[in-house]
Enzyme design. Structure first.
Site, PDB file in Angstrom:
ATOM      1  N   GLU A 144     150.940  81.025 -34.074  1.00 40.30           N
ATOM      2  CA  GLU A 144     152.033  80.240 -34.678  1.00 40.30           C
ATOM      3  C   GLU A 144     151.903  80.134 -36.199  1.00 40.30           C
ATOM      4  OE1 GLU A 144     151.606  76.538 -32.261  1.00 40.30           O
ATOM      5  OE2 GLU A 144     151.168  75.429 -34.084  1.00 40.30           O
ATOM      6  N   GLY A 145     151.208  81.064 -36.804  1.00 43.89           N
ATOM      7  CA  GLY A 145     151.066  81.062 -38.263  1.00 43.89           C
ATOM      8  C   GLY A 145     150.050  80.076 -38.789  1.00 43.89           C
TER       9      GLY A 145
END
Lengths: 319, 319
Positions: free
Chosen positions: A287-288
Protein backbone atom coordinates in the site's frame (compact mmCIF):
# COMPACT_ATOMS: atom_id res chain seq x y z
CA UNK A 1 19.20 13.33 -16.08
CA UNK A 2 19.81 17.04 -16.28
CA UNK A 3 23.58 17.57 -16.17
CA UNK A 4 23.39 21.29 -15.46
CA UNK A 5 21.19 20.69 -12.41
CA UNK A 6 23.49 17.94 -11.17
CA UNK A 7 26.44 20.30 -11.50
CA UNK A 8 24.60 23.11 -9.72
CA UNK A 9 23.53 20.78 -6.91
CA UNK A 10 27.09 19.54 -6.42
CA UNK A 11 28.49 23.02 -6.34
CA UNK A 12 25.94 24.18 -3.79
CA UNK A 13 26.39 21.06 -1.66
CA UNK A 14 30.12 21.77 -1.36
CA UNK A 15 29.44 25.24 0.07
CA UNK A 16 26.92 24.27 2.75
CA UNK A 17 27.86 24.56 6.43
CA UNK A 18 28.98 20.99 7.13
CA UNK A 19 32.07 18.90 6.46
CA UNK A 20 32.04 17.64 2.85
CA UNK A 21 29.88 14.53 2.52
CA UNK A 22 28.69 14.68 6.14
CA UNK A 23 25.03 14.22 5.17
CA UNK A 24 25.91 10.97 3.40
CA UNK A 25 23.05 9.44 1.49
CA UNK A 26 20.94 12.58 1.91
CA UNK A 27 23.41 14.42 -0.32
CA UNK A 28 23.09 11.72 -2.98
CA UNK A 29 19.30 11.97 -2.78
CA UNK A 30 19.43 15.75 -3.22
CA UNK A 31 21.59 15.36 -6.32
CA UNK A 32 19.30 12.64 -7.67
CA UNK A 33 16.27 14.89 -7.18
CA UNK A 34 18.03 17.70 -9.03
CA UNK A 35 19.03 15.36 -11.84
CA UNK A 36 15.54 14.08 -12.51
CA UNK A 37 13.49 17.17 -11.73
CA UNK A 38 15.93 19.14 -13.86
CA UNK A 39 15.88 21.80 -11.20
CA UNK A 40 18.47 23.18 -8.79
CA UNK A 41 17.74 23.28 -5.97
CA UNK A 42 15.09 20.56 -6.32
CA UNK A 43 11.80 20.87 -4.46
CA UNK A 44 9.64 18.33 -2.64
CA UNK A 45 6.71 20.49 -1.65
CA UNK A 46 4.02 18.53 -3.46
CA UNK A 47 4.64 14.84 -2.93
CA UNK A 48 1.96 12.35 -3.88
CA UNK A 49 1.42 8.76 -2.79
CA UNK A 50 -0.42 6.79 -5.51
CA UNK A 51 -1.89 3.44 -4.53
CA UNK A 52 -3.27 1.20 -7.29
CA UNK A 53 -5.75 -1.47 -6.23
CA UNK A 54 -6.79 -4.46 -8.33
CA UNK A 55 -7.90 -8.06 -8.07
CA UNK A 56 -6.27 -11.25 -9.31
CA UNK A 57 -7.96 -14.29 -10.77
CA UNK A 58 -5.29 -16.53 -9.30
CA UNK A 59 -6.32 -15.50 -5.79
CA UNK A 60 -9.84 -16.79 -6.35
CA UNK A 61 -8.67 -19.94 -8.11
CA UNK A 62 -5.90 -20.96 -5.71
CA UNK A 63 -5.20 -20.58 -1.97
CA UNK A 64 -2.25 -18.20 -2.47
CA UNK A 65 -3.14 -15.55 0.15
CA UNK A 66 -3.80 -15.54 3.87
CA UNK A 67 -6.72 -13.15 3.24
CA UNK A 68 -9.92 -13.54 1.17
CA UNK A 69 -10.11 -11.56 -2.09
CA UNK A 70 -12.86 -9.32 -0.66
CA UNK A 71 -10.14 -7.65 1.38
CA UNK A 72 -8.93 -5.66 -1.64
CA UNK A 73 -12.28 -3.84 -1.82
CA UNK A 74 -12.48 -3.55 1.96
CA UNK A 75 -9.02 -2.02 2.15
CA UNK A 76 -9.89 0.47 -0.58
CA UNK A 77 -12.82 1.56 1.60
CA UNK A 78 -10.39 1.75 4.52
CA UNK A 79 -8.08 4.02 2.47
CA UNK A 80 -11.06 6.19 1.57
CA UNK A 81 -12.07 6.51 5.22
CA UNK A 82 -8.54 7.29 6.38
CA UNK A 83 -8.02 4.13 8.43
CA UNK A 84 -5.03 2.45 6.79
CA UNK A 85 -1.34 2.78 7.58
CA UNK A 86 -0.69 4.77 4.42
CA UNK A 87 -3.26 7.37 5.46
CA UNK A 88 -1.40 8.04 8.71
CA UNK A 89 1.95 8.14 6.90
CA UNK A 90 0.64 10.68 4.40
CA UNK A 91 -0.53 12.86 7.27
CA UNK A 92 2.88 12.67 8.98
CA UNK A 93 4.76 13.52 5.80
CA UNK A 94 2.27 16.02 4.30
CA UNK A 95 1.72 13.93 1.19
CA UNK A 96 -1.36 13.81 -0.98
CA UNK A 97 -2.85 10.30 -1.13
CA UNK A 98 -4.59 9.09 -4.30
CA UNK A 99 -6.15 5.65 -4.44
CA UNK A 100 -6.83 4.25 -7.90
CA UNK A 101 -9.47 1.52 -7.87
CA UNK A 102 -9.06 -0.66 -10.96
CA UNK A 103 -12.33 -2.47 -11.72
CA UNK A 104 -12.16 -4.61 -8.60
CA UNK A 105 -15.23 -6.58 -9.67
CA UNK A 106 -13.31 -7.70 -12.79
CA UNK A 107 -10.18 -9.47 -11.62
CA UNK A 108 -7.50 -10.54 -14.07
CA UNK A 109 -7.79 -14.06 -15.51
CA UNK A 110 -6.18 -16.85 -13.48
CA UNK A 111 -2.70 -16.76 -15.04
CA UNK A 112 -1.99 -20.39 -14.23
CA UNK A 113 -4.42 -21.13 -17.09
CA UNK A 114 -3.42 -18.45 -19.60
CA UNK A 115 -2.55 -14.76 -19.86
CA UNK A 116 -3.79 -12.58 -16.99
CA UNK A 117 -4.75 -9.74 -19.33
CA UNK A 118 -5.55 -9.13 -22.97
CA UNK A 119 -3.43 -6.61 -24.88
CA UNK A 120 -6.11 -4.02 -24.53
CA UNK A 121 -6.65 -4.62 -20.81
CA UNK A 122 -2.92 -4.29 -20.15
CA UNK A 123 -2.66 -1.14 -22.25
CA UNK A 124 -5.65 0.40 -20.47
CA UNK A 125 -4.09 -0.32 -17.08
CA UNK A 126 -0.78 1.22 -18.19
CA UNK A 127 -2.55 4.35 -19.38
CA UNK A 128 -4.53 4.54 -16.15
CA UNK A 129 -1.30 4.47 -14.17
CA UNK A 130 0.13 7.28 -16.26
CA UNK A 131 -2.64 9.58 -15.08
CA UNK A 132 -1.31 9.48 -11.53
CA UNK A 133 1.55 11.75 -12.58
CA UNK A 134 -0.22 15.07 -12.66
CA UNK A 135 1.24 18.51 -13.28
CA UNK A 136 2.70 20.02 -10.12
CA UNK A 137 3.45 16.78 -8.29
CA UNK A 138 7.21 16.84 -7.67
CA UNK A 139 7.85 13.43 -6.12
CA UNK A 140 5.64 10.38 -6.43
CA UNK A 141 5.53 7.32 -4.16
CA UNK A 142 4.03 4.26 -5.83
CA UNK A 143 2.17 1.53 -4.00
CA UNK A 144 -0.38 -1.20 -4.53
CA UNK A 145 -3.15 -3.19 -2.89
CA UNK A 146 -4.40 -6.47 -4.31
CA UNK A 147 -4.94 -9.81 -2.64
CA UNK A 148 -2.76 -12.25 -4.54
CA UNK A 149 -0.35 -9.70 -5.95
CA UNK A 150 2.85 -11.05 -4.39
CA UNK A 151 2.04 -14.19 -6.41
CA UNK A 152 1.97 -12.04 -9.54
CA UNK A 153 5.18 -10.28 -8.46
CA UNK A 154 6.91 -13.63 -7.97
CA UNK A 155 5.72 -14.83 -11.39
CA UNK A 156 7.05 -11.65 -13.02
CA UNK A 157 10.45 -12.10 -11.34
CA UNK A 158 10.59 -15.81 -12.17
CA UNK A 159 9.76 -15.01 -15.80
CA UNK A 160 12.29 -12.18 -16.03
CA UNK A 161 15.17 -13.73 -14.11
CA UNK A 162 14.65 -17.49 -14.17
CA UNK A 163 15.88 -19.58 -11.23
CA UNK A 164 13.34 -21.69 -9.37
CA UNK A 165 9.81 -20.47 -8.70
CA UNK A 166 10.47 -20.92 -4.98
CA UNK A 167 13.34 -18.41 -5.16
CA UNK A 168 10.82 -15.65 -5.83
CA UNK A 169 7.96 -16.68 -3.55
CA UNK A 170 7.56 -15.55 0.06
CA UNK A 171 4.84 -15.42 2.69
CA UNK A 172 3.21 -12.22 1.37
CA UNK A 173 0.44 -11.41 3.83
CA UNK A 174 1.49 -14.47 5.84
CA UNK A 175 1.00 -17.77 4.00
CA UNK A 176 2.96 -20.79 5.19
CA UNK A 177 2.95 -24.57 4.92
CA UNK A 178 0.54 -25.98 2.29
CA UNK A 179 -0.59 -22.52 1.20
CA UNK A 180 3.02 -21.49 0.57
CA UNK A 181 3.53 -24.67 -1.49
CA UNK A 182 0.37 -23.87 -3.45
CA UNK A 183 1.74 -20.37 -4.08
CA UNK A 184 5.04 -21.75 -5.39
CA UNK A 185 3.15 -24.22 -7.60
CA UNK A 186 0.94 -21.43 -8.96
CA UNK A 187 3.97 -19.30 -9.86
CA UNK A 188 5.69 -22.24 -11.55
CA UNK A 189 2.54 -23.15 -13.46
CA UNK A 190 1.93 -19.53 -14.47
CA UNK A 191 5.37 -19.22 -16.04
CA UNK A 192 5.16 -22.63 -17.75
CA UNK A 193 1.68 -22.02 -19.13
CA UNK A 194 2.57 -18.60 -20.54
CA UNK A 195 6.14 -19.35 -21.60
CA UNK A 196 5.52 -19.23 -25.36
CA UNK A 197 3.66 -15.94 -25.15
CA UNK A 198 6.23 -14.15 -22.97
CA UNK A 199 8.52 -13.00 -25.77
CA UNK A 200 9.41 -9.64 -24.17
CA UNK A 201 9.07 -7.96 -20.76
CA UNK A 202 5.76 -6.28 -21.64
CA UNK A 203 4.36 -9.70 -22.51
CA UNK A 204 5.57 -10.89 -19.09
CA UNK A 205 3.58 -8.07 -17.54
CA UNK A 206 0.48 -8.91 -19.57
CA UNK A 207 0.67 -12.68 -19.02
CA UNK A 208 1.62 -12.98 -15.33
CA UNK A 209 1.27 -9.44 -13.95
CA UNK A 210 -1.89 -7.66 -12.95
CA UNK A 211 -3.71 -4.37 -13.42
CA UNK A 212 -1.98 -2.61 -10.52
CA UNK A 213 1.42 -3.80 -11.70
CA UNK A 214 0.69 -2.45 -15.17
CA UNK A 215 -0.47 0.83 -13.66
CA UNK A 216 2.81 1.12 -11.75
CA UNK A 217 4.71 0.56 -15.00
CA UNK A 218 2.65 3.34 -16.59
CA UNK A 219 3.27 5.68 -13.67
CA UNK A 220 7.04 5.07 -13.78
CA UNK A 221 7.09 5.89 -17.50
CA UNK A 222 4.98 9.01 -17.09
CA UNK A 223 7.14 10.17 -14.20
CA UNK A 224 10.27 9.88 -16.33
CA UNK A 225 8.71 11.97 -19.06
CA UNK A 226 7.21 14.44 -16.58
CA UNK A 227 10.45 14.87 -14.59
CA UNK A 228 8.98 13.50 -11.38
CA UNK A 229 11.39 11.43 -9.26
CA UNK A 230 9.81 8.19 -8.04
CA UNK A 231 9.98 6.37 -4.71
CA UNK A 232 9.20 2.69 -5.19
CA UNK A 233 7.75 0.62 -2.37
CA UNK A 234 8.28 -3.09 -1.68
CA UNK A 235 8.32 -6.36 -3.57
CA UNK A 236 5.24 -6.07 -5.78
CA UNK A 237 5.93 -2.46 -6.71
CA UNK A 238 9.59 -3.14 -7.49
CA UNK A 239 8.72 -6.26 -9.52
CA UNK A 240 6.40 -4.16 -11.66
CA UNK A 241 9.09 -1.53 -12.20
CA UNK A 242 11.59 -4.29 -13.09
CA UNK A 243 9.63 -4.84 -16.32
CA UNK A 244 10.97 -1.50 -17.55
CA UNK A 245 14.55 -2.15 -16.51
CA UNK A 246 14.36 -5.43 -18.41
CA UNK A 247 13.16 -3.54 -21.50
CA UNK A 248 15.80 -0.85 -21.26
CA UNK A 249 18.63 -0.77 -18.72
CA UNK A 250 18.64 2.60 -16.94
CA UNK A 251 14.88 2.96 -17.24
CA UNK A 252 14.64 3.13 -13.44
CA UNK A 253 17.40 5.67 -12.86
CA UNK A 254 14.77 8.22 -11.85
CA UNK A 255 13.50 5.83 -9.14
CA UNK A 256 14.79 5.10 -5.65
CA UNK A 257 13.60 2.12 -3.66
CA UNK A 258 12.12 3.34 -0.39
CA UNK A 259 12.75 0.30 1.73
CA UNK A 260 13.90 -3.28 1.80
CA UNK A 261 10.79 -5.38 2.31
CA UNK A 262 10.72 -8.32 4.69
CA UNK A 263 9.39 -10.33 1.74
CA UNK A 264 12.51 -12.45 1.21
CA UNK A 265 12.81 -12.14 -2.59
CA UNK A 266 12.89 -8.34 -2.48
CA UNK A 267 16.62 -8.35 -1.66
CA UNK A 268 17.40 -10.60 -4.65
CA UNK A 269 15.27 -8.43 -6.91
CA UNK A 270 17.08 -5.28 -5.75
CA UNK A 271 20.35 -7.07 -6.48
CA UNK A 272 19.20 -7.63 -10.07
CA UNK A 273 18.29 -3.96 -10.35
CA UNK A 274 21.41 -2.67 -8.59
CA UNK A 275 19.28 -0.63 -6.21
CA UNK A 276 20.17 0.14 -2.58
CA UNK A 277 16.99 0.76 -0.53
CA UNK A 278 16.81 3.85 1.69
CA UNK A 279 15.35 2.02 4.69
CA UNK A 280 15.44 -1.44 6.19
CA UNK A 281 12.68 -1.66 8.77
CA UNK A 282 11.40 -5.19 8.24
CA UNK A 283 8.14 -3.84 6.82
CA UNK A 284 6.00 -5.89 4.43
CA UNK A 285 2.65 -4.16 4.18
CA UNK A 286 2.56 -2.77 0.66
CA UNK A 287 0.00 0.00 0.00
CA UNK A 288 2.94 2.35 -0.54
CA UNK A 289 3.78 2.33 3.17
CA UNK A 290 7.54 1.83 2.85
CA UNK A 291 7.78 4.47 0.15
CA UNK A 292 5.77 6.88 2.29
CA UNK A 293 8.11 6.40 5.25
CA UNK A 294 11.09 6.93 2.94
CA UNK A 295 9.48 10.16 1.73
CA UNK A 296 10.52 11.61 5.09
CA UNK A 297 14.16 11.05 4.14
CA UNK A 298 13.69 12.47 0.66
CA UNK A 299 12.04 15.58 2.09
CA UNK A 300 14.87 15.85 4.63
CA UNK A 301 17.43 15.68 1.85
CA UNK A 302 15.70 18.36 -0.21
CA UNK A 303 15.22 20.62 2.80
CA UNK A 304 18.87 20.47 3.87
CA UNK A 305 20.09 21.05 0.36
CA UNK A 306 17.83 24.03 -0.32
CA UNK A 307 17.67 25.58 3.14
CA UNK A 308 21.14 25.38 4.65
CA UNK A 309 23.38 28.40 4.74
CA UNK A 310 26.69 28.38 2.90
CA UNK A 311 29.97 28.90 4.77
CA UNK A 312 30.11 32.41 3.34
CA UNK A 313 26.52 33.31 4.29
CA UNK A 314 26.92 32.01 7.84
CA UNK A 315 30.45 33.31 8.42
CA UNK A 316 31.64 29.84 9.37
CA UNK A 317 35.32 29.02 8.83
CA UNK A 318 36.01 26.19 6.38
CA UNK A 319 38.22 23.16 6.96
CA UNK B 1 8.85 0.48 31.39
CA UNK B 2 5.12 0.57 31.95
CA UNK B 3 3.83 -2.98 31.55
CA UNK B 4 0.17 -2.00 31.28
CA UNK B 5 0.92 0.37 28.41
CA UNK B 6 3.03 -2.28 26.65
CA UNK B 7 0.15 -4.73 26.98
CA UNK B 8 -2.38 -2.20 25.70
CA UNK B 9 -0.13 -1.30 22.75
CA UNK B 10 0.32 -4.96 21.80
CA UNK B 11 -3.37 -5.62 21.99
CA UNK B 12 -4.22 -2.65 19.82
CA UNK B 13 -1.46 -3.47 17.32
CA UNK B 14 -2.95 -6.93 16.78
CA UNK B 15 -6.30 -5.44 15.78
CA UNK B 16 -5.09 -2.89 13.25
CA UNK B 17 -5.89 -3.33 9.56
CA UNK B 18 -2.70 -5.04 8.39
CA UNK B 19 -1.23 -8.52 8.52
CA UNK B 20 0.33 -9.13 11.95
CA UNK B 21 3.83 -7.66 12.14
CA UNK B 22 3.61 -6.09 8.67
CA UNK B 23 4.87 -2.71 9.93
CA UNK B 24 8.02 -4.38 11.24
CA UNK B 25 10.26 -2.10 13.23
CA UNK B 26 7.59 0.61 13.34
CA UNK B 27 5.51 -1.69 15.53
CA UNK B 28 8.44 -2.19 17.89
CA UNK B 29 8.95 1.58 18.07
CA UNK B 30 5.27 2.12 18.91
CA UNK B 31 5.50 -0.40 21.74
CA UNK B 32 8.74 1.16 22.98
CA UNK B 33 7.11 4.61 23.02
CA UNK B 34 4.17 3.23 25.00
CA UNK B 35 6.52 1.50 27.43
CA UNK B 36 8.54 4.59 28.27
CA UNK B 37 5.87 7.27 28.03
CA UNK B 38 3.64 5.03 30.15
CA UNK B 39 0.82 5.89 27.81
CA UNK B 40 -1.27 3.89 25.33
CA UNK B 41 -1.47 4.94 22.63
CA UNK B 42 1.74 6.94 22.90
CA UNK B 43 1.94 10.42 21.39
CA UNK B 44 4.69 12.24 19.51
CA UNK B 45 3.09 15.62 19.04
CA UNK B 46 5.70 17.67 20.83
CA UNK B 47 9.14 16.41 19.86
CA UNK B 48 12.21 18.45 20.76
CA UNK B 49 15.72 18.39 19.33
CA UNK B 50 18.25 19.52 21.96
CA UNK B 51 21.74 20.40 20.75
CA UNK B 52 24.45 21.01 23.35
CA UNK B 53 27.46 23.03 22.22
CA UNK B 54 30.77 23.25 24.07
CA UNK B 55 34.47 23.66 23.50
CA UNK B 56 37.38 21.32 24.22
CA UNK B 57 40.83 22.21 25.48
CA UNK B 58 42.33 19.36 23.53
CA UNK B 59 41.20 20.94 20.26
CA UNK B 60 43.24 24.07 20.98
CA UNK B 61 46.24 22.13 22.25
CA UNK B 62 46.44 19.47 19.52
CA UNK B 63 45.59 19.28 15.81
CA UNK B 64 42.69 16.81 16.32
CA UNK B 65 40.07 18.49 14.10
CA UNK B 66 39.85 19.54 10.48
CA UNK B 67 38.17 22.77 11.63
CA UNK B 68 39.38 25.60 13.93
CA UNK B 69 37.81 25.81 17.41
CA UNK B 70 36.04 29.05 16.50
CA UNK B 71 33.67 26.96 14.41
CA UNK B 72 31.77 25.84 17.52
CA UNK B 73 30.69 29.43 18.18
CA UNK B 74 30.10 30.10 14.50
CA UNK B 75 27.89 27.05 14.16
CA UNK B 76 25.88 28.08 17.24
CA UNK B 77 25.21 31.36 15.45
CA UNK B 78 24.27 29.36 12.37
CA UNK B 79 21.77 27.33 14.45
CA UNK B 80 20.35 30.55 15.84
CA UNK B 81 19.90 32.00 12.36
CA UNK B 82 18.31 28.84 10.97
CA UNK B 83 21.11 27.94 8.56
CA UNK B 84 22.29 24.52 9.74
CA UNK B 85 21.15 21.08 8.66
CA UNK B 86 19.37 20.48 11.95
CA UNK B 87 17.26 23.60 11.43
CA UNK B 88 15.94 22.27 8.13
CA UNK B 89 15.33 18.83 9.62
CA UNK B 90 13.35 20.31 12.50
CA UNK B 91 11.19 22.19 10.00
CA UNK B 92 10.53 19.02 7.98
CA UNK B 93 9.62 17.00 11.06
CA UNK B 94 7.82 19.75 13.05
CA UNK B 95 10.25 19.55 15.92
CA UNK B 96 11.18 22.28 18.34
CA UNK B 97 14.92 23.05 18.25
CA UNK B 98 16.74 24.15 21.40
CA UNK B 99 20.43 24.99 21.29
CA UNK B 100 22.25 25.01 24.62
CA UNK B 101 25.44 27.05 24.53
CA UNK B 102 27.76 25.90 27.30
CA UNK B 103 30.27 28.65 28.14
CA UNK B 104 32.05 28.44 24.81
CA UNK B 105 34.69 30.92 25.91
CA UNK B 106 35.67 28.50 28.70
CA UNK B 107 36.66 25.23 27.05
CA UNK B 108 37.38 22.15 29.12
CA UNK B 109 40.99 21.58 30.19
CA UNK B 110 43.19 19.70 27.72
CA UNK B 111 42.55 16.15 28.95
CA UNK B 112 45.87 14.86 27.69
CA UNK B 113 47.34 16.76 30.65
CA UNK B 114 44.76 16.02 33.34
CA UNK B 115 41.00 15.87 33.95
CA UNK B 116 38.86 17.82 31.46
CA UNK B 117 36.50 19.04 34.17
CA UNK B 118 36.41 19.55 37.90
CA UNK B 119 33.70 17.74 39.88
CA UNK B 120 31.68 20.89 40.07
CA UNK B 121 32.04 21.71 36.36
CA UNK B 122 30.90 18.23 35.43
CA UNK B 123 27.97 18.33 37.84
CA UNK B 124 26.90 21.73 36.52
CA UNK B 125 26.98 20.46 32.94
CA UNK B 126 24.92 17.41 33.93
CA UNK B 127 22.33 19.61 35.61
CA UNK B 128 22.25 21.93 32.61
CA UNK B 129 21.49 18.97 30.35
CA UNK B 130 18.64 17.89 32.61
CA UNK B 131 16.87 21.16 31.95
CA UNK B 132 16.36 20.22 28.31
CA UNK B 133 13.67 17.77 29.35
CA UNK B 134 10.79 20.12 29.94
CA UNK B 135 7.20 19.32 30.82
CA UNK B 136 5.15 18.51 27.73
CA UNK B 137 7.97 17.36 25.50
CA UNK B 138 7.09 13.77 24.55
CA UNK B 139 10.14 12.66 22.57
CA UNK B 140 13.62 14.20 22.74
CA UNK B 141 16.39 13.97 20.16
CA UNK B 142 19.85 14.65 21.60
CA UNK B 143 22.72 16.12 19.66
CA UNK B 144 25.94 18.05 20.09
CA UNK B 145 28.29 20.54 18.50
CA UNK B 146 31.88 20.97 19.65
CA UNK B 147 35.09 21.05 17.66
CA UNK B 148 37.20 18.22 19.09
CA UNK B 149 34.37 16.21 20.55
CA UNK B 150 34.88 13.00 18.57
CA UNK B 151 38.29 12.97 20.28
CA UNK B 152 36.50 13.11 23.63
CA UNK B 153 34.04 10.44 22.48
CA UNK B 154 36.90 8.17 21.45
CA UNK B 155 38.62 8.72 24.79
CA UNK B 156 35.40 7.85 26.66
CA UNK B 157 35.01 4.63 24.64
CA UNK B 158 38.66 3.68 25.03
CA UNK B 159 38.39 4.27 28.79
CA UNK B 160 35.13 2.31 29.12
CA UNK B 161 35.86 -0.59 26.78
CA UNK B 162 39.67 -0.83 26.47
CA UNK B 163 41.17 -2.08 23.22
CA UNK B 164 43.59 0.19 21.37
CA UNK B 165 43.05 3.94 21.15
CA UNK B 166 43.01 3.61 17.36
CA UNK B 167 39.99 1.28 17.56
CA UNK B 168 37.88 4.19 18.76
CA UNK B 169 39.25 7.02 16.64
CA UNK B 170 37.91 8.04 13.24
CA UNK B 171 38.09 11.02 10.90
CA UNK B 172 35.41 13.05 12.71
CA UNK B 173 34.97 16.19 10.61
CA UNK B 174 37.55 14.81 8.19
CA UNK B 175 41.04 14.43 9.69
CA UNK B 176 43.45 12.08 8.00
CA UNK B 177 47.18 11.34 7.81
CA UNK B 178 49.26 13.12 10.48
CA UNK B 179 46.23 14.77 12.05
CA UNK B 180 44.57 11.37 12.46
CA UNK B 181 47.74 10.04 14.09
CA UNK B 182 47.77 13.05 16.41
CA UNK B 183 44.16 12.33 17.30
CA UNK B 184 44.95 8.70 18.15
CA UNK B 185 47.94 9.82 20.24
CA UNK B 186 45.80 12.36 22.09
CA UNK B 187 43.19 9.72 22.94
CA UNK B 188 45.85 7.30 24.13
CA UNK B 189 47.57 9.97 26.20
CA UNK B 190 44.26 11.16 27.66
CA UNK B 191 43.39 7.71 28.93
CA UNK B 192 46.91 7.06 30.27
CA UNK B 193 47.15 10.43 32.02
CA UNK B 194 43.78 10.07 33.72
CA UNK B 195 43.88 6.31 34.37
CA UNK B 196 44.23 6.53 38.15
CA UNK B 197 41.37 9.00 38.48
CA UNK B 198 38.89 7.08 36.28
CA UNK B 199 37.58 4.77 38.99
CA UNK B 200 33.98 4.71 37.71
CA UNK B 201 32.10 5.75 34.55
CA UNK B 202 31.22 9.20 35.92
CA UNK B 203 34.92 9.81 36.50
CA UNK B 204 35.53 8.78 32.88
CA UNK B 205 33.02 11.44 31.84
CA UNK B 206 34.67 14.07 34.03
CA UNK B 207 38.26 13.22 33.05
CA UNK B 208 38.01 12.65 29.28
CA UNK B 209 34.50 13.81 28.33
CA UNK B 210 33.32 17.36 27.85
CA UNK B 211 30.53 19.71 28.83
CA UNK B 212 28.20 18.69 26.02
CA UNK B 213 28.77 15.01 26.74
CA UNK B 214 27.93 15.60 30.40
CA UNK B 215 24.82 17.52 29.37
CA UNK B 216 23.70 14.58 27.23
CA UNK B 217 24.16 12.27 30.21
CA UNK B 218 22.01 14.64 32.27
CA UNK B 219 19.33 14.80 29.59
CA UNK B 220 19.18 11.01 29.29
CA UNK B 221 18.70 10.70 33.06
CA UNK B 222 16.05 13.41 33.19
CA UNK B 223 14.22 11.84 30.26
CA UNK B 224 14.05 8.50 32.06
CA UNK B 225 12.58 10.13 35.14
CA UNK B 226 10.26 12.34 33.09
CA UNK B 227 8.99 9.48 30.87
CA UNK B 228 10.33 11.00 27.69
CA UNK B 229 11.68 8.49 25.14
CA UNK B 230 15.05 9.54 23.72
CA UNK B 231 16.49 9.39 20.20
CA UNK B 232 20.27 9.37 20.34
CA UNK B 233 22.33 10.70 17.44
CA UNK B 234 25.77 9.52 16.30
CA UNK B 235 29.12 8.66 17.80
CA UNK B 236 29.67 11.50 20.29
CA UNK B 237 26.10 11.40 21.54
CA UNK B 238 26.08 7.62 21.92
CA UNK B 239 29.50 7.65 23.65
CA UNK B 240 28.10 10.07 26.22
CA UNK B 241 25.05 7.90 26.81
CA UNK B 242 27.31 4.84 27.16
CA UNK B 243 28.54 6.29 30.47
CA UNK B 244 25.13 5.50 31.93
CA UNK B 245 24.93 2.00 30.52
CA UNK B 246 28.35 1.33 32.04
CA UNK B 247 27.03 2.53 35.41
CA UNK B 248 23.84 0.50 35.25
CA UNK B 249 22.96 -1.95 32.49
CA UNK B 250 19.52 -1.13 31.12
CA UNK B 251 19.95 2.59 31.78
CA UNK B 252 19.49 3.26 28.06
CA UNK B 253 16.40 1.12 27.54
CA UNK B 254 14.34 4.29 27.04
CA UNK B 255 16.69 5.35 24.21
CA UNK B 256 16.82 4.34 20.55
CA UNK B 257 19.79 5.14 18.36
CA UNK B 258 18.59 7.19 15.40
CA UNK B 259 21.24 6.20 12.90
CA UNK B 260 24.50 4.42 12.33
CA UNK B 261 27.12 7.09 11.85
CA UNK B 262 29.80 6.85 9.18
CA UNK B 263 32.30 7.45 12.00
CA UNK B 264 33.78 3.95 12.00
CA UNK B 265 33.75 3.30 15.76
CA UNK B 266 30.03 3.94 16.08
CA UNK B 267 29.21 0.40 14.94
CA UNK B 268 31.51 -1.12 17.57
CA UNK B 269 30.04 1.13 20.25
CA UNK B 270 26.49 0.09 19.29
CA UNK B 271 27.63 -3.52 19.51
CA UNK B 272 28.76 -2.90 23.11
CA UNK B 273 25.40 -1.34 23.89
CA UNK B 274 23.33 -3.94 22.02
CA UNK B 275 21.54 -1.21 20.06
CA UNK B 276 20.29 -1.52 16.49
CA UNK B 277 20.13 1.92 14.80
CA UNK B 278 16.96 2.93 12.96
CA UNK B 279 18.77 4.33 9.93
CA UNK B 280 21.99 3.74 8.05
CA UNK B 281 22.53 6.68 5.73
CA UNK B 282 26.29 7.19 5.97
CA UNK B 283 25.76 10.48 7.82
CA UNK B 284 28.42 11.90 10.14
CA UNK B 285 27.43 15.48 10.88
CA UNK B 286 26.40 15.44 14.53
CA UNK B 287 24.27 18.41 15.73
CA UNK B 288 21.43 15.92 16.25
CA UNK B 289 20.95 15.51 12.51
CA UNK B 290 20.71 11.71 12.43
CA UNK B 291 18.33 11.69 15.38
CA UNK B 292 16.19 14.35 13.71
CA UNK B 293 15.92 12.31 10.50
CA UNK B 294 15.01 9.25 12.60
CA UNK B 295 12.30 11.30 14.29
CA UNK B 296 10.37 10.93 11.03
CA UNK B 297 10.26 7.17 11.59
CA UNK B 298 9.29 7.53 15.23
CA UNK B 299 6.46 9.89 14.30
CA UNK B 300 5.39 7.46 11.57
CA UNK B 301 5.29 4.62 14.07
CA UNK B 302 3.21 6.59 16.56
CA UNK B 303 0.83 7.84 13.87
CA UNK B 304 0.15 4.37 12.46
CA UNK B 305 -0.36 2.91 15.90
CA UNK B 306 -2.73 5.60 17.09
CA UNK B 307 -4.53 6.44 13.87
CA UNK B 308 -5.17 3.19 12.01
CA UNK B 309 -8.59 1.59 12.07
CA UNK B 310 -9.07 -1.85 13.59
CA UNK B 311 -10.41 -4.74 11.48
CA UNK B 312 -13.74 -4.36 13.28
CA UNK B 313 -13.97 -0.58 12.77
CA UNK B 314 -13.11 -0.84 9.07
CA UNK B 315 -15.15 -3.96 8.31
CA UNK B 316 -12.07 -5.69 6.89
CA UNK B 317 -11.98 -9.50 6.99
CA UNK B 318 -9.13 -10.98 9.01
CA UNK B 319 -6.67 -13.65 7.92
Amino acid sequence: PDEASIQAAREREGQLTKPPGALGRLEEVAEWLAAWQGKAPPRVDRPRVAVFAANHGVATAKPVSAFPVDVTQQMVANFQHGGAAVNQLCLVHDAELRVYEMALEHPTKDFTEGPAMTDSECATALAYGMMAVEEGVNVICLGEMGIGNTTAAAAVCHALYGGEAADWVGPGTGVEGDALSAKVAAVQQAVETNKAAMTDPFEVLRCVGGYELAAIVGAVIAARVGRVPVILDGYTCTAAAAILEAMLPGALDHCVVGHLSAEPAHAALLGKLGKEPLLNLNMRLGEGSGAAVALGLVKSAAACHAGMATFAEAGVSGA
